[in-house]
Motif scaffolding. Structure first.
Motif, mmCIF file in Angstrom:
data_model
loop_
_atom_site.group_PDB
_atom_site.id
_atom_site.type_symbol
_atom_site.label_atom_id
_atom_site.label_comp_id
_atom_site.label_asym_id
_atom_site.label_seq_id
_atom_site.Cartn_x
_atom_site.Cartn_y
_atom_site.Cartn_z
ATOM 1 N N ALA A 113 0.834 -1.204 0.000
ATOM 2 C CA ALA A 113 0.000 0.000 0.000
ATOM 3 C C ALA A 113 0.872 1.260 0.000
ATOM 4 O O ALA A 113 0.552 2.250 -0.677
ATOM 5 N N ALA A 114 1.986 1.225 0.751
ATOM 6 C CA ALA A 114 2.883 2.380 0.789
ATOM 7 C C ALA A 114 3.540 2.604 -0.567
ATOM 8 O O ALA A 114 3.678 3.745 -1.029
ATOM 9 N N LEU A 115 3.946 1.520 -1.226
ATOM 10 C CA LEU A 115 4.533 1.642 -2.564
ATOM 11 C C LEU A 115 3.516 2.215 -3.550
ATOM 12 O O LEU A 115 3.844 3.085 -4.372
ATOM 13 N N ALA A 116 2.293 1.750 -3.461
ATOM 14 C CA ALA A 116 1.251 2.267 -4.341
ATOM 15 C C ALA A 116 1.006 3.753 -4.064
ATOM 16 O O ALA A 116 0.776 4.543 -4.988
ATOM 17 N N ARG A 117 1.072 4.130 -2.802
ATOM 18 C CA ARG A 117 0.811 5.531 -2.419
ATOM 19 C C ARG A 117 1.806 6.481 -3.063
ATOM 20 O O ARG A 117 1.467 7.629 -3.391
ATOM 21 N N VAL A 118 3.050 6.031 -3.278
ATOM 22 C CA VAL A 118 4.073 6.907 -3.857
ATOM 23 C C VAL A 118 4.316 6.604 -5.341
ATOM 24 O O VAL A 118 5.309 7.043 -5.917
ATOM 25 N N GLY A 119 3.411 5.848 -5.957
ATOM 26 C CA GLY A 119 3.508 5.608 -7.389
ATOM 27 C C GLY A 119 4.442 4.508 -7.813
ATOM 28 O O GLY A 119 4.908 4.487 -8.958
ATOM 29 N N LEU A 120 4.729 3.549 -6.909
ATOM 30 C CA LEU A 120 5.639 2.448 -7.240
ATOM 31 C C LEU A 120 4.926 1.098 -7.173
ATOM 32 O O LEU A 120 5.541 0.074 -6.874
ATOM 33 N N PRO A 163 14.825 19.913 -11.756
ATOM 34 C CA PRO A 163 13.803 20.818 -11.222
ATOM 35 C C PRO A 163 12.377 20.266 -11.291
ATOM 36 O O PRO A 163 11.631 20.362 -10.312
ATOM 37 N N ALA A 164 11.988 19.688 -12.428
ATOM 38 C CA ALA A 164 10.612 19.210 -12.566
ATOM 39 C C ALA A 164 10.343 18.039 -11.632
ATOM 40 O O ALA A 164 9.299 17.990 -10.957
ATOM 41 N N LEU A 165 11.280 17.092 -11.569
ATOM 42 C CA LEU A 165 11.098 15.923 -10.714
ATOM 43 C C LEU A 165 11.145 16.325 -9.242
ATOM 44 O O LEU A 165 10.387 15.787 -8.420
ATOM 45 N N LYS A 166 12.008 17.272 -8.909
ATOM 46 C CA LYS A 166 12.074 17.731 -7.526
ATOM 47 C C LYS A 166 10.757 18.369 -7.106
ATOM 48 O O LYS A 166 10.284 18.157 -5.993
ATOM 49 N N ALA A 167 10.154 19.146 -7.999
ATOM 50 C CA ALA A 167 8.868 19.764 -7.692
ATOM 51 C C ALA A 167 7.803 18.696 -7.440
ATOM 52 O O ALA A 167 6.985 18.821 -6.512
ATOM 53 N N GLN A 168 7.824 17.629 -8.240
ATOM 54 C CA GLN A 168 6.873 16.521 -8.023
ATOM 55 C C GLN A 168 7.086 15.882 -6.662
ATOM 56 O O GLN A 168 6.126 15.570 -5.956
ATOM 57 N N MET A 169 8.354 15.687 -6.277
ATOM 58 C CA MET A 169 8.641 15.044 -5.001
ATOM 59 C C MET A 169 8.247 15.935 -3.825
ATOM 60 O O MET A 169 7.757 15.452 -2.801
ATOM 61 N N LEU A 170 8.420 17.237 -3.963
ATOM 62 C CA LEU A 170 8.003 18.149 -2.900
ATOM 63 C C LEU A 170 6.483 18.107 -2.718
ATOM 64 O O LEU A 170 5.978 18.127 -1.589
ATOM 65 N N ASP A 171 5.779 18.022 -3.830
ATOM 66 C CA ASP A 171 4.320 17.924 -3.748
ATOM 67 C C ASP A 171 3.904 16.595 -3.117
ATOM 68 O O ASP A 171 2.964 16.549 -2.313
ATOM 69 N N LEU A 172 4.596 15.526 -3.482
ATOM 70 C CA LEU A 172 4.292 14.222 -2.897
ATOM 71 C C LEU A 172 4.625 14.217 -1.407
ATOM 72 O O LEU A 172 3.863 13.659 -0.590
ATOM 73 N N LEU A 173 5.725 14.840 -1.034
ATOM 74 C CA LEU A 173 6.090 14.937 0.375
ATOM 75 C C LEU A 173 5.002 15.658 1.157
ATOM 76 O O LEU A 173 4.642 15.248 2.268
ATOM 77 N N ARG A 195 9.878 27.955 -0.723
ATOM 78 C CA ARG A 195 8.683 28.663 -1.194
ATOM 79 C C ARG A 195 7.601 27.685 -1.657
ATOM 80 O O ARG A 195 6.409 27.924 -1.439
ATOM 81 N N ARG A 196 7.997 26.612 -2.288
ATOM 82 C CA ARG A 196 7.010 25.663 -2.814
ATOM 83 C C ARG A 196 6.388 24.813 -1.708
ATOM 84 O O ARG A 196 5.201 24.490 -1.769
ATOM 85 N N PHE A 197 7.188 24.477 -0.708
ATOM 86 C CA PHE A 197 6.757 23.471 0.261
ATOM 87 C C PHE A 197 6.370 24.013 1.630
ATOM 88 O O PHE A 197 5.419 23.539 2.256
ATOM 89 N N ALA A 198 7.106 24.997 2.129
ATOM 90 C CA ALA A 198 7.072 25.282 3.569
ATOM 91 C C ALA A 198 6.166 26.454 3.933
ATOM 92 O O ALA A 198 6.198 27.506 3.292
ATOM 93 N N GLN A 199 5.407 26.258 4.992
ATOM 94 C CA GLN A 199 4.621 27.347 5.557
ATOM 95 C C GLN A 199 5.509 28.305 6.330
ATOM 96 O O GLN A 199 5.252 29.511 6.374
ATOM 97 N N ALA A 200 6.533 27.771 6.978
ATOM 98 C CA ALA A 200 7.469 28.569 7.772
ATOM 99 C C ALA A 200 8.892 28.131 7.471
ATOM 100 O O ALA A 200 9.118 27.012 7.004
ATOM 101 N N THR A 201 9.831 29.017 7.730
ATOM 102 C CA THR A 201 11.239 28.730 7.450
ATOM 103 C C THR A 201 12.097 29.097 8.647
ATOM 104 O O THR A 201 11.927 30.159 9.257
#
Length: 237
Positions: A113-120, A163-173, A195-201
Motif C-alpha cells: 500500500a505504501a509503494l502504491a501511495r508513492v507511485g511504485l 527541477p521538474a522531478l524535484k517539484a513533483q517530489m516536494l508535492d508528494l512529500l 517557497r514551494r513546500f514550507a509554511q514557515a522557514t
C-alpha cells in the motif's frame, strides 16, 4: 509541539544554538549557508548528536537523552539509505521489522500500500539499482510513510533531482505529511524549495537556528544573514 529550549552544541570551533518551537503538522524549511549547521540541527532533533546544554522536548516530554530509535523522528537523507542488495519489499519492511525478520501477511500488505501511495505499485521485487533516482526517492519516502513518526526530518533528500522531478517530489512529500499529520523539517539549499513546500522557514546562520518565520514574509524582507546567503539585494530578486 517540538521545542528546542536553550539548546547549545559545540564541536571544535563550531557552535550552534537554538531556542524555538515548531507546531505539530507544520511544514518547515531549514535554510542557511553551507556549514552553518542545518544538518547538525536535524541530528540534535533526531538524537544522533547530544547538546552540551538545553533540552529537546516533544509534546512537553523531555527527549534530550533518548536514543534515536526511541524518538518520534523519521530521518531521510539525500542518499535515501536503501540497501542495494535488498528488494523494495525487504527494504521497506525494515520500517516495520528492524530486526529483518520475515514480514507477515498484513505487514506485506502495508508495504504494498505504501509503494502504491508513492507511485511504485508492482515494483516491490526490484532492487534500488534497477530504479531511477526519482523512483529511489519515492521508495525512501514510502519507508518514511510506514514508520509513521510524527516528525519527519529530511536532509536535502531531492537535491540530486532535476527541477521538474524535484517539484513533483516536494508535492508528494506534502501529501504524505498530510496523510501522517506530521511535522516536517526540510533542509534545502534552494530557496524555491522553501517557497514551494514550507509554511514557515528556520534560518540557520551565524551560529544560531532562528525561530521560524512565515516563508513568504521571510523571503520578501530577508534579514542580513539571509540576504548574504541569497546573494541578492532583496528576497524577491
Amino acid at each position: 509541539m517540538l521545542t528546542l529550549e536553550g539548546l547549545s552544541f559545540t564541536e571544535a570551533d563550531f557552535t550552534l544554538q537554538a531556542d524555538l518551537a515548531l507546531d505539530p503538522g507544520a511544514r518547515v524549511a531549514v535554510v542557511g549557508p553551507s556549514g552553518a549547521g542545518k544538518s547538525t540541527l536535524l541530528d540534535l532533533i533526531a538524537g544522533f548528536r547530544t547538546p552540551q546544554a538545553g533540552r529537546v522536548l516533544w509534546q512537553g516530554q523531555d527527549i534530550t537523552a533518548a536514543p534515536p530509535d526511541r524518538r518520534p523522528v523519521a530521518l531521510l537523507f539525500q542518499e535515501n539509505n536503501l540497501f542495494p542488495h535488498l528488494d523494495l519489499m525487504r527494504n521497506l519492511g525494515l520500517a516495520l521489522r528492524p530486526d529483518g525478520r520475515r514480514l507477515r501477511g498484513p505487514e506485506r500488505e502495508r508495504v504494498l500500500a505504501a509503494l502504491a501511495r508513492v507511485g511504485l505499485e508492482g515494483m516491490e521485487a526490484r532492487r534500488p539499482g534497477a530504479l531511477s533516482g526519482g523512483q529511489q526517492s519515492r521508495a525512501a519516502l514510502a519507508r518514511v510513510l510506514l514508520q509513521a513518526r510524527p516528525i519527519l526530518a529530511l536532509d536535502e533528500p531531492f537535491a540530486a533531482l532535476g527541477p521538474a522531478l524535484k517539484a513533483q517530489m516536494l508535492d508528494l512529500l506534502r501529501e504524505v505529511a498530510e496523510d501522517l499529520g506530521a511535522l516536517v523539517l526540510l533542509v534545502s539549499h534552494d530557496p524555491e524549495d522553501a517557497r514551494r513546500f514550507a509554511q514557515a522557514t528556520v534560518l540557520v546562520a551565524e551560529g544560531r537556528a532562528h525561530p521560524p518565520v512565515a516563508t513568504e514574509a521571510l523571503f520578501a524582507d530577508p534579514p542580513p544573514a539571509l540576504r548574504a546567503y541569497l546573494g541578492t539585494g532583496s528576497g524577491t530578486e
